[in-house]
Design a protein around this motif. Structure first.
Motif, PDB file in Angstrom:
ATOM      1  N   VAL A 177       5.863 -17.602 -31.954  1.00 42.17           N
ATOM      2  CA  VAL A 177       6.395 -16.475 -30.972  1.00 42.17           C
ATOM      3  C   VAL A 177       6.362 -16.776 -29.701  1.00 42.17           C
ATOM      4  N   HIS A 178       5.486 -17.615 -29.248  1.00 44.58           N
ATOM      5  CA  HIS A 178       5.560 -18.181 -27.898  1.00 44.58           C
ATOM      6  C   HIS A 178       6.816 -19.103 -27.834  1.00 44.58           C
ATOM      7  N   LYS A 179       7.080 -20.098 -28.551  1.00 42.75           N
ATOM      8  CA  LYS A 179       8.361 -20.983 -28.458  1.00 42.75           C
ATOM      9  C   LYS A 179       9.466 -19.998 -28.483  1.00 42.75           C
ATOM     10  N   MET A 180       9.686 -18.986 -29.293  1.00 41.92           N
ATOM     11  CA  MET A 180      10.822 -18.045 -29.459  1.00 41.92           C
ATOM     12  C   MET A 180      10.768 -17.392 -28.083  1.00 41.92           C
ATOM     13  N   GLN A 181       9.973 -16.738 -27.625  1.00 40.57           N
ATOM     14  CA  GLN A 181       9.895 -16.100 -26.257  1.00 40.57           C
ATOM     15  C   GLN A 181      10.392 -17.082 -25.091  1.00 40.57           C
ATOM     16  N   THR A 182      10.076 -18.387 -25.179  1.00 37.86           N
ATOM     17  CA  THR A 182      10.545 -19.477 -24.347  1.00 37.86           C
ATOM     18  C   THR A 182      11.940 -19.665 -24.363  1.00 37.86           C
ATOM     19  N   ASP A 183      12.390 -19.860 -25.618  1.00 38.76           N
ATOM     20  CA  ASP A 183      13.810 -19.854 -25.848  1.00 38.76           C
ATOM     21  C   ASP A 183      14.629 -18.763 -25.305  1.00 38.76           C
ATOM     22  N   ILE A 184      13.989 -17.465 -25.932  1.00 42.57           N
ATOM     23  CA  ILE A 184      14.822 -16.341 -25.414  1.00 42.57           C
ATOM     24  C   ILE A 184      14.947 -16.431 -23.737  1.00 42.57           C
ATOM     25  N   ALA A 185      13.934 -16.822 -23.037  1.00 42.76           N
ATOM     26  CA  ALA A 185      13.793 -16.659 -21.530  1.00 42.76           C
ATOM     27  C   ALA A 185      15.039 -17.953 -20.965  1.00 42.76           C
ATOM     28  N   ARG A 186      15.094 -18.980 -21.988  1.00 43.75           N
ATOM     29  CA  ARG A 186      16.140 -19.837 -21.356  1.00 43.75           C
ATOM     30  C   ARG A 186      17.505 -19.299 -21.841  1.00 43.75           C
ATOM     31  N   TRP A 187      17.597 -18.859 -22.716  1.00 40.14           N
ATOM     32  CA  TRP A 187      18.996 -18.340 -23.269  1.00 40.14           C
ATOM     33  C   TRP A 187      19.465 -17.273 -22.273  1.00 40.14           C
ATOM     34  N   GLN A 188      18.461 -16.367 -21.949  1.00 42.40           N
ATOM     35  CA  GLN A 188      18.932 -15.292 -21.104  1.00 42.40           C
ATOM     36  C   GLN A 188      19.698 -16.046 -19.887  1.00 42.40           C
ATOM     37  N   ARG A 189      18.799 -17.087 -19.299  1.00 41.35           N
ATOM     38  CA  ARG A 189      19.300 -17.744 -18.008  1.00 41.35           C
ATOM     39  C   ARG A 189      20.514 -18.212 -18.210  1.00 41.35           C
ATOM     40  N   GLU A 190      20.769 -19.092 -19.433  1.00 37.38           N
ATOM     41  CA  GLU A 190      22.127 -19.497 -19.855  1.00 37.38           C
ATOM     42  C   GLU A 190      23.258 -18.512 -19.868  1.00 37.38           C
ATOM     43  N   GLY A 191      22.804 -17.458 -20.446  1.00 38.31           N
ATOM     44  CA  GLY A 191      23.727 -16.250 -20.698  1.00 38.31           C
ATOM     45  C   GLY A 191      24.446 -16.602 -22.200  1.00 38.31           C
ATOM     46  N   ASN A 192      25.514 -15.882 -22.608  1.00 34.72           N
ATOM     47  CA  ASN A 192      26.334 -16.069 -23.774  1.00 34.72           C
ATOM     48  C   ASN A 192      25.415 -16.437 -25.017  1.00 34.72           C
ATOM     49  N   ARG A 193      24.150 -15.759 -25.175  1.00 29.47           N
ATOM     50  CA  ARG A 193      23.581 -16.003 -26.152  1.00 29.47           C
ATOM     51  C   ARG A 193      23.045 -14.627 -27.106  1.00 29.47           C
ATOM     52  N   VAL A 194      23.864 -13.801 -26.542  1.00 27.14           N
ATOM     53  CA  VAL A 194      23.320 -12.444 -26.970  1.00 27.14           C
ATOM     54  C   VAL A 194      22.833 -12.318 -28.228  1.00 27.14           C
ATOM     55  N   ALA A 195      23.863 -12.598 -29.375  1.00 22.77           N
ATOM     56  CA  ALA A 195      23.310 -12.217 -30.706  1.00 22.77           C
ATOM     57  C   ALA A 195      22.182 -13.461 -31.149  1.00 22.77           C
ATOM     58  N   THR A 196      22.181 -14.342 -30.540  1.00 18.80           N
ATOM     59  CA  THR A 196      21.064 -15.256 -30.976  1.00 18.80           C
ATOM     60  C   THR A 196      19.693 -14.501 -30.317  1.00 18.80           C
ATOM     61  N   ILE A 197      19.594 -14.120 -29.019  1.00 20.89           N
ATOM     62  CA  ILE A 197      18.573 -13.693 -28.627  1.00 20.89           C
ATOM     63  C   ILE A 197      18.201 -12.510 -29.394  1.00 20.89           C
ATOM     64  N   GLU A 198      19.152 -11.374 -29.722  1.00 18.83           N
ATOM     65  CA  GLU A 198      18.683 -10.307 -30.682  1.00 18.83           C
ATOM     66  C   GLU A 198      18.156 -10.724 -31.931  1.00 18.83           C
ATOM     67  N   LYS A 199      18.372 -11.582 -32.592  1.00 16.31           N
ATOM     68  CA  LYS A 199      18.034 -12.096 -33.928  1.00 16.31           C
ATOM     69  C   LYS A 199      16.680 -12.749 -33.637  1.00 16.31           C
ATOM     70  N   THR A 200      16.506 -13.456 -32.526  1.00 19.54           N
ATOM     71  CA  THR A 200      15.174 -13.946 -32.397  1.00 19.54           C
ATOM     72  C   THR A 200      14.099 -12.945 -31.971  1.00 19.54           C
ATOM     73  N   GLU A 201      14.676 -11.777 -31.322  1.00 18.71           N
ATOM     74  CA  GLU A 201      13.754 -10.953 -30.991  1.00 18.71           C
ATOM     75  C   GLU A 201      13.403 -10.117 -32.239  1.00 18.71           C
ATOM     76  N   GLY A 202      14.097  -9.946 -33.160  1.00 18.29           N
ATOM     77  CA  GLY A 202      13.705  -9.369 -34.587  1.00 18.29           C
ATOM     78  C   GLY A 202      12.811 -10.220 -34.920  1.00 18.29           C
ATOM     79  N   ASP A 203      12.931 -11.671 -34.920  1.00 14.44           N
ATOM     80  CA  ASP A 203      12.042 -12.425 -35.738  1.00 14.44           C
ATOM     81  C   ASP A 203      10.498 -12.447 -35.119  1.00 14.44           C
TER      82      ASP A 203
END
Ligand SMILES: [Zn+2]
Length: 110
Positions: A61-87
Motif C-alpha cells: 500500500v505504501h509503495k502504491m501511495q508513493t506511486d500515486i503521488a508521483r503520477w499525480q505530479r507527472e500528470g497524464n496517468r488518471v486511469a492508472t491512478i484510479e486503478k491503483t486507488e482501487g487496489d
C-alpha cells in the motif's frame, strides 16, 4: 479435556500443535474429547504469519501511495491512478480482515 502442544508468538498469536495426552474422560485410543488444554507452550521469537502478511500488504500500500503521488505530479496517468486507488482499497480491506483474525485469536487466550 485433552492436552495439546501450543505455539505462541511474541505478537500474541498462537496455534494448537500436536496432541500430547489424553484425559481420563476419553477412553478411545487416539481420539480426543474435543476440549483442548495446553500441554506445553513453545514460544516463537518474532511475529506470526498473519503479522508477516499484514506487514507485506502495508508495504505494498505504501509503495502504491508513493506511486500515486508521483503520477499525480507527472500528470497524464488518471486511469492508472484510479486503478491503483482501487487496489489500495482492496488490500486495506484484506489488512483489516487479517487484523480481526489476529485480535480474535489473542482474545481467546485466557
Ligand atoms: Zn501476529
Amino acid at each position: 479435556m485433552c492436552y495439546f502442544e501450543q505455539t505462541r508468538w511474541t505478537c500474541g498469536y498462537w496455534k494448537w500443535g500436536n496432541f500430547r495426552q489424553q484425559c481420563n474422560k476419553e477412553y478411545r485410543t487416539g481420539e480426543t474429547c474435543g476440549l483442548k488444554l495446553v500441554y506445553d507452550t513453545t514460544y516463537q521469537s518474532g511475529q506470526c504469519k498473519l503479522c508477516d502478511q499484514i506487514q507485506k500488504k502495508y508495504r505494498r500500500v505504501h509503495k502504491m501511495q508513493t506511486d500515486i503521488a508521483r503520477w499525480q505530479r507527472e500528470g497524464n496517468r488518471v486511469a492508472t491512478i484510479e486503478k491503483t486507488e482501487g487496489d489500495i482499497q482492496e488490500i486495506s480491506a484484506q489488512i483489516s480482515e487479517i487484523m480481526n483474525q489476529h485480535n480474535e485469536r489473542q482474545l481467546k487466550i485466557t
